[in-house]
Motif scaffolding. Structure first.
Motif, PDB file in Angstrom:
ATOM      1  N   ARG A 258       0.809  -1.223   0.000  1.00 12.64           N
ATOM      2  CA  ARG A 258       0.000   0.000   0.000  1.00 12.64           C
ATOM      3  C   ARG A 258       0.846   1.279   0.000  1.00 12.64           C
ATOM      4  NH1 ARG A 258      -2.396  -3.379   3.575  1.00 12.64           N
ATOM      5  NH2 ARG A 258      -1.541  -2.280   5.362  1.00 12.64           N
TER       6      ARG A 258
ATOM      7  N   ASP B 119       2.233   5.015  -1.029  1.00  9.27           N
ATOM      8  CA  ASP B 119       1.620   6.254  -1.491  1.00  9.27           C
ATOM      9  C   ASP B 119       1.877   6.463  -2.986  1.00  9.27           C
ATOM     10  OD1 ASP B 119       0.736   7.070   1.112  1.00  9.27           O
ATOM     11  OD2 ASP B 119       2.820   7.629   1.567  1.00  9.27           O
ATOM     12  N   TYR B 120       3.056   6.073  -3.427  1.00 12.42           N
ATOM     13  CA  TYR B 120       3.467   6.315  -4.807  1.00 12.42           C
ATOM     14  C   TYR B 120       4.105   5.068  -5.419  1.00 12.42           C
ATOM     15  CZ  TYR B 120       3.166  11.317  -3.636  1.00 12.42           C
ATOM     16  OH  TYR B 120       2.733  12.552  -3.235  1.00 12.42           O
TER      17      TYR B 120
ATOM     18  N   ALA C  56      -2.279   3.712  -5.892  1.00  9.46           N
ATOM     19  CA  ALA C  56      -1.003   4.410  -5.728  1.00  9.46           C
ATOM     20  C   ALA C  56      -0.850   5.484  -6.801  1.00  9.46           C
ATOM     21  CB  ALA C  56       0.163   3.427  -5.802  1.00  9.46           C
TER      22      ALA C  56
END
Length: 285
Positions: free
Chosen positions: A139, A141-142, A167
């Motif tokens: 998981r 963020d990017y 993402a």
């Protein structure tokens, strides 16, 4: 012949002027800060461009701040400094700015202490670690795509699934191919296009021609756009980024763009010179 009382650089060049919104032509201030691309300007196909070593030496002796910019995110700046030193170019690590460093700074500003799934090498992973980012495939963020000589299909598949899961997609640079002694190699832009085709999600490219990279470079050297020059070999990356950032732009003809191609673009550099050697005399102006 002189321009505004100064000796111009050798070879063909455009006058040292800029166009304002009202159409007036305004004189630029003397160059006090220098930004330069690396490949095609200082080095070409693994060899130093003639005059590059003297250009770097003269800049260092002048005391004028300078920064070497590259879209290459593979290496750390210490690695690049060592590689340039092996070619006789004395460029300290702190005078190098890569798309990996610009990407790490961008992400740290957008989402401090975030997380990212990274496809890339030491230059990118080191920059993100130094920006207090966690590298993970859980998981994140990017999804951050950089350069590597060994793109993995399994990594690309994982990136696609993470982007499908929400993402955000960031890439270090849009270059579709990179140079090698054996010929062109698929680069970040080409792999990004594959991921976009699979997900429908366009990446945010941080490196040139995004003027964001120029602005962060200006912050690093403490420069002002009206007193800074950008030297590059590509109209579609170096020069357009410099134009959009308000810098004086200088095209050298030792890399990608040929002289007969310059007029095809809707923007123009302030100067066009055969090589970096033709700019040595400008350093002390």
């Amino acid at each position: 012949m002189s321009v505004n009382g100064r000796r111009p650089a050798r070879g063909p060049f455009h006058p040292k002027i800029s166009t304002c919104d009202n159409g007036d032509m305004t004189e630029r201030k003397p160059i006090e800060y220098w930004l330069s691309d690396m490949d095609g300007v200082l080095v070409h196909e693994g060899s130093p461009v003639p005059g590059a070593a003297e250009f770097v030496r003269r800049l260092a002796a002048s005391g004028k701040p300078f920064l070497v910019l590259t879209n290459n995110s593979i290496y750390t700046r210490r690695d690049l400094s060592a590689r340039l030193a092996a070619l006789g170019l004395d460029v300290p690590a702190e005078a190098i700015w890569t798309s990996a460093l610009a990407t790490a700074r961008f992400l740290a500003d957008q989402r401090p202490e975030g997380s990212a799934y990274v496809i890339g090498e030491a230059g990118l992973t080191t920059a993100l670690h130094e920006a207090d980012y966690v590298l993970t495939d859980i998981r994140p963020d990017y999804v951050v795509l950089g350069e590597t000589r060994t793109y993995s299909f399994s990594q690309i598949t994982r990136a696609i699934r993470l982007i499908e899961g929400g993402a955000r997609f960031v890439a270090t640079n849009p270059d579709p191919v990179g140079p090698s002694q054996e010929g062109s190699l698929p680069a970040c832009g080409a792999v990004a296009a594959m991921i976009t085709r699979a997900t429908g999600v366009e990446p945010y490219f941080v490196g040139k021609p995004n003027p964001l990279m120029m602005r962060t470079a200006l912050n690093v050297v403490g420069g002002h756009s009206e007193q800074t020059a950008m030297v590059g070999d590509r109209m579609d990356t170096d020069i357009v980024a410099g134009v959009e950032a308000g810098l004086e732009t200088i095209l050298v003809l030792t890399g990608v763009t040929r002289e007969d191609e310059v007029g095809r673009f809707p923007f123009r550099p302030h100067r066009v010179v055969p090589s970096i050697a033709d700019l040595i005399e400008l350093i002390d102006v």
